[in-house]
Design an enzyme around this catalytic site. Structure first.
Site, mmCIF file in Angstrom:
data_model
loop_
_atom_site.group_PDB
_atom_site.id
_atom_site.type_symbol
_atom_site.label_atom_id
_atom_site.label_comp_id
_atom_site.label_asym_id
_atom_site.label_seq_id
_atom_site.Cartn_x
_atom_site.Cartn_y
_atom_site.Cartn_z
ATOM 1 N N LEU A 115 -73.588 -27.288 111.391
ATOM 2 C CA LEU A 115 -74.569 -26.049 111.588
ATOM 3 C C LEU A 115 -75.128 -26.127 113.142
ATOM 4 O O LEU A 115 -75.653 -25.064 113.432
ATOM 5 C CB LEU A 115 -75.573 -25.953 110.290
ATOM 6 C CG LEU A 115 -75.060 -25.582 109.051
ATOM 7 C CD1 LEU A 115 -76.270 -25.425 108.163
ATOM 8 C CD2 LEU A 115 -74.098 -24.118 109.316
ATOM 9 N N GLU A 164 -73.571 -33.057 100.028
ATOM 10 C CA GLU A 164 -74.326 -32.417 99.111
ATOM 11 C C GLU A 164 -73.682 -31.580 98.084
ATOM 12 O O GLU A 164 -74.066 -31.494 97.085
ATOM 13 C CB GLU A 164 -75.296 -31.501 99.890
ATOM 14 C CG GLU A 164 -76.305 -32.496 100.791
ATOM 15 C CD GLU A 164 -77.182 -31.489 101.728
ATOM 16 O OE1 GLU A 164 -77.586 -30.497 101.258
ATOM 17 O OE2 GLU A 164 -77.655 -32.097 102.840
ATOM 18 N N HIS A 212 -73.258 -31.843 93.490
ATOM 19 C CA HIS A 212 -73.478 -30.980 92.473
ATOM 20 C C HIS A 212 -72.303 -31.043 91.423
ATOM 21 O O HIS A 212 -72.454 -30.319 90.470
ATOM 22 C CB HIS A 212 -73.566 -29.625 93.192
ATOM 23 C CG HIS A 212 -74.572 -29.237 93.786
ATOM 24 N ND1 HIS A 212 -75.739 -28.585 93.145
ATOM 25 C CD2 HIS A 212 -75.054 -28.863 95.113
ATOM 26 C CE1 HIS A 212 -76.531 -28.244 94.101
ATOM 27 N NE2 HIS A 212 -76.188 -28.417 95.132
ATOM 28 N N LYS A 225 -81.081 -26.295 100.127
ATOM 29 C CA LYS A 225 -80.364 -25.491 98.965
ATOM 30 C C LYS A 225 -80.858 -26.050 97.721
ATOM 31 O O LYS A 225 -80.811 -25.133 96.739
ATOM 32 C CB LYS A 225 -78.837 -26.207 99.303
ATOM 33 C CG LYS A 225 -78.121 -25.682 100.321
ATOM 34 C CD LYS A 225 -76.465 -25.565 99.985
ATOM 35 C CE LYS A 225 -75.879 -26.668 100.679
ATOM 36 N NZ LYS A 225 -74.366 -26.210 100.744
HETATM 37 P P1 NAD Z 1 -73.552 -32.528 109.502
HETATM 38 O O1 NAD Z 1 -73.290 -33.695 108.546
HETATM 39 O O2 NAD Z 1 -72.511 -31.547 110.068
HETATM 40 O O3 NAD Z 1 -74.649 -32.769 110.797
HETATM 41 C C1 NAD Z 1 -75.836 -33.311 110.457
HETATM 42 C C2 NAD Z 1 -76.338 -33.636 111.762
HETATM 43 O O4 NAD Z 1 -77.847 -34.124 111.571
HETATM 44 C C3 NAD Z 1 -75.680 -34.630 112.895
HETATM 45 O O5 NAD Z 1 -75.650 -34.319 114.031
HETATM 46 C C4 NAD Z 1 -76.849 -36.016 112.551
HETATM 47 O O6 NAD Z 1 -76.383 -36.903 113.645
HETATM 48 C C5 NAD Z 1 -78.079 -35.328 112.419
HETATM 49 N N1 NAD Z 1 -78.889 -36.313 111.696
HETATM 50 C C6 NAD Z 1 -78.717 -36.944 110.681
HETATM 51 N N2 NAD Z 1 -79.879 -37.783 110.411
HETATM 52 C C7 NAD Z 1 -80.627 -37.527 111.543
HETATM 53 C C8 NAD Z 1 -81.916 -38.118 111.767
HETATM 54 N N3 NAD Z 1 -82.450 -38.790 111.019
HETATM 55 N N4 NAD Z 1 -82.377 -37.569 112.937
HETATM 56 C C9 NAD Z 1 -81.882 -36.826 113.832
HETATM 57 N N5 NAD Z 1 -80.895 -36.040 113.341
HETATM 58 C C10 NAD Z 1 -79.915 -36.639 112.348
HETATM 59 O O7 NAD Z 1 -74.225 -31.127 108.540
HETATM 60 P P2 NAD Z 1 -74.021 -29.825 108.279
HETATM 61 O O8 NAD Z 1 -72.923 -29.639 107.336
HETATM 62 O O9 NAD Z 1 -74.232 -28.986 109.522
HETATM 63 O O10 NAD Z 1 -75.471 -29.189 107.306
HETATM 64 C C11 NAD Z 1 -76.435 -29.355 107.753
HETATM 65 C C12 NAD Z 1 -77.465 -28.711 106.420
HETATM 66 O O11 NAD Z 1 -77.325 -27.402 106.174
HETATM 67 C C13 NAD Z 1 -77.126 -29.592 105.266
HETATM 68 O O12 NAD Z 1 -78.496 -30.032 104.445
HETATM 69 C C14 NAD Z 1 -76.671 -28.395 104.225
HETATM 70 O O13 NAD Z 1 -76.684 -28.449 102.768
HETATM 71 C C15 NAD Z 1 -77.149 -27.395 104.753
HETATM 72 N N6 NAD Z 1 -76.471 -26.209 104.667
HETATM 73 C C16 NAD Z 1 -77.247 -24.980 103.780
HETATM 74 C C17 NAD Z 1 -76.518 -23.690 103.729
HETATM 75 C C18 NAD Z 1 -77.222 -22.594 103.015
HETATM 76 O O14 NAD Z 1 -76.580 -21.756 102.871
HETATM 77 N N7 NAD Z 1 -78.447 -22.638 102.808
HETATM 78 C C19 NAD Z 1 -75.241 -23.709 103.914
HETATM 79 C C20 NAD Z 1 -74.474 -24.908 104.596
HETATM 80 C C21 NAD Z 1 -75.171 -25.885 104.843
#
Ligand code: NAD
Length: 330
Positions: free
Chosen positions: A20, A193, A197, A123
């Site tokens: 994201l 995540e 679920h 979420k």
């Molecule tokens: P990802 O695993 O691809 O990336 C996570 C990023 O966070 C990585 O760059 C990692 O290095 C960084 N990170 C982790 N711990 C860290 C820390 N302590 N300090 C700084 N950076 C840190 O994640 P993603 O798949 O892009 O998802 C991100 C979030 O978005 C998730 O929580 C997911 O549930 C949420 N999401 C929400 C929706 C929605 O519709 N509401 C949809 C998709 C994803």
């Protein structure tokens, strides 16, 4: 000065540079009203007041593992960035693993005395409840916090609230999502995540799984995760907005981790009774060509823009995506 109408773009940071976070950088690259000046991942951060080059940042992250190779490597990247960068607002594209993580990050912003706008795409109901409990603290701190601003919760929850207005009584809100991603490693946190679920799994178990274990689980399901009756914060957001009780909101979907095409169309169905006594269902369906990233990052920045206008009016504290409208970012 009215920042929204000013020529100077709003300075935006993105915390988390995974699936994201990288999509967010690309979304911002074509905007004039916002400029991305900061990014952080688990191993470093990048702050460039003149604006980040998304291609270079993404290439560096993918080849070397951290944007810190362009900026600063750090084990406390979020704290260091907050202290050093001049940013109007952040999109928190971080994994919520454990389920308290995002809440701790917000606490850090407050402890450091930072003021501005924050938006998340949380979420889980339990995670969003933690944010709602911060109302008074964030109000006192001068932080405007918009929560649940992705696709679901987020875009679809807001749509449900609008659709509900045709009815005198709302009977059910049913959200069904289809997500297609070419490979799970591009969205590790999202997939972990989602595994949390599945029946028989918890957030803690999903977090503790090795990559090999995640791959084995996906292999055993032909790459498909089917999710039903999820603990999704759309329920409390719609309850708080007065639409219906949380028990009337259902969320489920199918995630294909081997195909960029959606396995099913994403939709929200809102059923209710009109003042004339007619029972009906409104259905809103997202275009199949729109990706999860487009439907999360677009709304997140739309709500961030709303957050700036609230913040300018000294309206601080916590708002959900079902309470305020997003504003389109040009
Ligand atoms: P990802 O695993 O691809 O990336 C996570 C990023 O966070 C990585 O760059 C990692 O290095 C960084 N990170 C982790 N711990 C860290 C820390 N302590 N300090 C700084 N950076 C840190 O994640 P993603 O798949 O892009 O998802 C991100 C979030 O978005 C998730 O929580 C997911 O549930 C949420 N999401 C929400 C929706 C929605 O519709 N509401 C949809 C998709 C994803």
């Amino acid at each position: 000065m009215n920042k929204i109408n000013s020529i100077k773009p709003l300075r935006v940071g993105v915390l988390g540079f995974g699936g994201l976070g990288q999509a967010a950088a690309r979304v911002l690259a074509v905007k004039k009203e916002m400029i991305q000046v900061a990014a952080a991942d688990a191993a470093g951060y990048l702050y460039q007041p003149e604006g980040i080059d998304p291609d270079l940042a993404i290439r560096t992250y993918q080849q070397k593992g951290s944007v810190g190779h362009l900026g600063e490597l750090s084990q406390n990247s979020i704290k260091d960035l907050i202290e050093r960068a001049d940013v109007d607002g952040y999109f928190l594209a971080l994994p919520n693993l454990p389920n308290t993580f995002m809440s701790e990050v917000v606490e850090l912003f407050r402890e450091l005395g930072w003021q501005g706008v924050l938006v998340d795409a949380l979420k889980r109901t339990s995670a969003l409840e933690m944010m709602l409990q911060k109302q008074e603290q964030l109000q006192g701190a001068g932080i405007t916090y918009l929560t649940g601003c992705g696709a679901t919760p987020g875009l679809l929850t807001a749509v449900a609230n609008i659709a509900a207005q045709s009815y005198s009584e709302v009977h059910q809100v049913a959200i069904t999502f289809g997500v297609g991603i070419a490979n799970w490693e591009a969205y590790r946190a999202t997939i972990r995540e989602d595994i949390g679920h599945l029946p028989g799994y918890s957030v803690e178990e999903a977090q503790a799984m090795t990559d090999a274990q995640v791959e084995a689980l996906l292999e055993s399901r032909q790459g498909l995760l089917s999710l039903e009756n999820m603990e999704h914060a759309d329920d409390i957001m719609l309850e708080r907005a007065g639409v219906c009780s949380r028990t009337q909101v259902k969320v489920g979907g199918v995630v294909d981790t081997r195909n960029a095409q959606k396995p099913i169309s994403t939709n929200v169905k809102v059923t209710g009774r009109t003042f004339e006594g007619k029972i009906s269902t409104h259905t809103f369906t997202l275009g199949d060509e729109t990706s999860m990233a487009a439907n999360v990052c677009g709304p997140a920045f739309g709500y961030l823009k709303t957050g700036f206008s609230l913040h300018q009016r000294q309206l601080y504290g916590v708002y959900t995506a079902a309470e305020v409208m997003p504003q389109f970012v040009r």
